[in-house]
Design a protein around this motif. Sequence first.
Motif, PDB file in Angstrom:
ATOM      1  N   ARG A 122       7.489   1.578  -5.585  1.00 20.04           N
ATOM      2  CA  ARG A 122       7.100   1.648  -7.088  1.00 20.04           C
ATOM      3  C   ARG A 122       5.936   2.495  -7.163  1.00 20.04           C
ATOM      4  O   ARG A 122       5.192   2.965  -6.362  1.00 20.04           O
ATOM      5  CB  ARG A 122       6.585   0.378  -7.727  1.00 20.04           C
ATOM      6  N   PRO A 123       6.134   3.323  -8.421  1.00 21.61           N
ATOM      7  CA  PRO A 123       5.136   4.376  -8.668  1.00 21.61           C
ATOM      8  C   PRO A 123       3.726   3.860  -8.763  1.00 21.61           C
ATOM      9  O   PRO A 123       3.586   2.693  -9.272  1.00 21.61           O
ATOM     10  CB  PRO A 123       5.536   5.274  -9.850  1.00 21.61           C
ATOM     11  N   THR A 124       2.676   4.489  -8.644  1.00 26.05           N
ATOM     12  CA  THR A 124       1.201   3.971  -8.604  1.00 26.05           C
ATOM     13  C   THR A 124       0.345   5.375  -9.374  1.00 26.05           C
ATOM     14  O   THR A 124       1.006   6.339  -9.632  1.00 26.05           O
ATOM     15  CB  THR A 124       0.537   3.893  -7.421  1.00 26.05           C
ATOM     16  N   VAL A 125      -0.607   5.092  -9.891  1.00 26.41           N
ATOM     17  CA  VAL A 125      -1.586   5.881 -10.559  1.00 26.41           C
ATOM     18  C   VAL A 125      -1.744   6.995  -9.658  1.00 26.41           C
ATOM     19  O   VAL A 125      -1.697   8.361  -9.878  1.00 26.41           O
ATOM     20  CB  VAL A 125      -2.897   5.438 -11.087  1.00 26.41           C
ATOM     21  N   GLU A 126      -2.079   6.795  -8.294  1.00 30.46           N
ATOM     22  CA  GLU A 126      -2.342   7.812  -7.300  1.00 30.46           C
ATOM     23  C   GLU A 126      -1.182   8.575  -6.839  1.00 30.46           C
ATOM     24  O   GLU A 126      -1.247   9.698  -6.632  1.00 30.46           O
ATOM     25  CB  GLU A 126      -3.134   7.359  -6.089  1.00 30.46           C
ATOM     26  N   GLU A 127       0.184   8.053  -7.032  1.00 30.93           N
ATOM     27  CA  GLU A 127       1.532   8.661  -6.581  1.00 30.93           C
ATOM     28  C   GLU A 127       2.428   8.094  -7.449  1.00 30.93           C
ATOM     29  O   GLU A 127       3.160   7.254  -7.494  1.00 30.93           O
ATOM     30  CB  GLU A 127       1.863   7.959  -5.079  1.00 30.93           C
ATOM     31  N   PRO A 128       2.248   8.986  -8.655  1.00 29.44           N
ATOM     32  CA  PRO A 128       3.270   8.383  -9.818  1.00 29.44           C
ATOM     33  C   PRO A 128       4.772   8.839  -9.712  1.00 29.44           C
ATOM     34  O   PRO A 128       5.351   8.551 -10.195  1.00 29.44           O
ATOM     35  CB  PRO A 128       2.886   9.449 -11.081  1.00 29.44           C
TER      36      PRO A 128
END
Length: 366
Positions: A122-128
């Motif tokens: 899943r994408p994250t804010v740090e690793e979109p």
Amino acid sequence: MGAGTEPDGSSRSDEEWERFLRESVAGAPGAPKEPSARAREVTARLRSEPSRGPEGWRAHTPPRPKRRTGWYVVGLLAALVLVAVALAPGRTVDLFAGTDSPSSAPETARPAQAPPRGADLRPTVEEPFRGSPAASWASGAAGITVPEARAVGWMSAAEVERALTRSRDFLVASGLDRGVLRGERPEKATALINPHQKDVQDLLRTAFRTPSEKNDPLLLFSRFQPTRTRLVGDVVKTRGRLSYREGERGALLVTADVTFVYPVTRADTGGDDEIIRTIVRRELVLSWDDPAKVRTEPGTFSIVSYKYAMTNGGCGAPTGYLTPPFGRDHRTDEDGAEIDPYDRSTPIGRSKTAGPGDECARATRS
């Protein structure tokens, strides 16, 4: 009483006896056969102490056993790798994959197949872009490959190079400009379009005021409604290329085929909400016409055709904005076709004559 006595009865000093006994231990002649108790004590001490003199050239010193540190280092490195995988599996996979993967090299021709599937992360804010092929793509204009220029039709090699640069400028101004992505009018992009091209100018006059299927800003520009959607981070990933050939009346025809990946979230959150990747692939054919044969303005092109394919950009009536489906709005059209938005091995299918609902195709990955 001294440490020893000479035959004439005189006494030796301790320093003399110590020197004499050192020589005796080494095998020097003349050592007393019956040393005193003091002499025997000094002799025992000298034999128990290491030699303070230089080592003989034939002397041999056994090597010290090597400390077994190799396995400790290997174990430490293995533990660090496991910690890295646990904390950032996406980055770790990219690290060991290297930068020479097919999806990281510049695209100079249509690929033979879609990029391989990676881990479903899943994408994250740090690793979109985590878990996406776009993670290894270039950012912004760097992902759009421009070929080497040569003379074509009415243009010299230098003029072709300038036209290619301005064609890429249009893609940047229409799909990457931060203001345009926030819903502003694409003034820089529209300034590059031939003002005498009636059909496109009609589209531009009405699309932003009253969007419709026929006159929709999304046909040429990527825009998000700022009150609803916010871009995550400062990076948009791109992959694509320009190519060119000679067209009618000696015109330079430039074809652009570029995919844009936009990571977005709700505008009213601090970035901890759901992150969606809206993916737009555009194919344009631009004609740089000879002003002596076609009515145009210097430094502008005419748009011959435009196509685009979009996933996670919204369904329903046109609003003039990309509308990513967050939460409950994320509906699936069971009748829609499934597409891989990262597959660039075949031409895209959406054109300006496409019917309603084509944008609701289901993405097999994002």
